[in-house]
Design a protein around this motif. Structure first.
Motif, PDB file in Angstrom:
ATOM      1  N   ARG A  12      12.930   3.474 -38.387  1.00  0.00           N
ATOM      2  CA  ARG A  12      12.652   3.537 -36.953  1.00  0.00           C
ATOM      3  C   ARG A  12      12.724   4.994 -36.538  1.00  0.00           C
ATOM      4  N   ASP A  82      25.038  -1.332 -38.593  1.00  0.00           N
ATOM      5  CA  ASP A  82      24.130  -1.574 -39.720  1.00  0.00           C
ATOM      6  C   ASP A  82      23.005  -0.557 -39.877  1.00  0.00           C
ATOM      7  N   ARG A  83      23.178   0.630 -39.354  1.00  0.00           N
ATOM      8  CA  ARG A  83      22.124   1.643 -39.466  1.00  0.00           C
ATOM      9  C   ARG A  83      22.688   2.939 -40.036  1.00  0.00           C
ATOM     10  N   THR A  84      21.803   3.674 -40.689  1.00  0.00           N
ATOM     11  CA  THR A  84      22.104   5.029 -41.128  1.00  0.00           C
ATOM     12  C   THR A  84      21.030   5.926 -40.549  1.00  0.00           C
ATOM     13  N   HIS A  98      16.083   5.956 -38.273  1.00  0.00           N
ATOM     14  CA  HIS A  98      17.158   5.004 -38.567  1.00  0.00           C
ATOM     15  C   HIS A  98      16.645   4.071 -39.660  1.00  0.00           C
ATOM     16  N   ARG A 100      18.095   0.625 -42.042  1.00  0.00           N
ATOM     17  CA  ARG A 100      19.191  -0.337 -42.214  1.00  0.00           C
ATOM     18  C   ARG A 100      20.057   0.086 -43.403  1.00  0.00           C
ATOM     19  N   THR A 101      21.349   0.168 -43.164  1.00  0.00           N
ATOM     20  CA  THR A 101      22.284   0.594 -44.198  1.00  0.00           C
ATOM     21  C   THR A 101      22.253  -0.349 -45.393  1.00  0.00           C
TER      22      THR A 101
END
Length: 138
Positions: A12, A82-84, A98, A100-101
């Motif tokens: 994202r 839940d994001r990196t 971004h 998802r982790t």
């Protein structure tokens, strides 16, 4: 056994507009370059209209899912549950995405299954690398 791992991820793009654009990206790992990972963004997702590939340390990606890391062109940090966040710094500007982790961790687990952490040196072909540097003079 395959020596290359590729995994599509949904990134994202953080932009000035309120809504984040979803762009495709592909994570790559090659056992012949065991310390590095790459993330590639396709041409339609970039300002220049050409595919863009960033290469950085696998350890940076691993650490960045847990805590802020990076001092150069690539910086990572956890964001929420839940994001990196991945930041890419270039002359043209900064891109912030971004991912998802969980997707990053799945990718990292696959790379560790191929080349365990701390064992990367066992997969380097130093003779071939030296021959390339010497232009075949060896």
């Amino acid at each position: 056994m395959s020596i290359v791992i590729e995994q599509a991820v949904e990134a994202r793009l953080v932009a000035a507009v309120p809504r984040m654009l979803t762009i495709p990206a592909t994570l790559h790992y090659d056992r012949r370059d065991p310390f590095a990972v790459r993330i590639t963004f396709p041409a339609p997702a970039t300002l220049e209209g050409v595919e863009v590939c960033w290469t950085f340390a696998r350890e940076l990606l691993s650490t960045g899912t847990e805590s802020p890391v990076g001092e150069g062109d690539v910086k990572l940090r956890p964001y929420g549950y839940d994001r990196t966040v991945l930041e890419f710094h270039a002359r043209e500007g900064i891109a912030v995405v971004h991912v998802r982790t969980g997707e990053l961790r799945r990718f990292l687990a696959r790379t560790v299954a191929l080349v365990p952490l701390g064992k990367e040196h066992l997969h380097l072909d130093l003779d071939h690398g030296l021959a390339e540097l010497m232009g075949g003079a060896c």
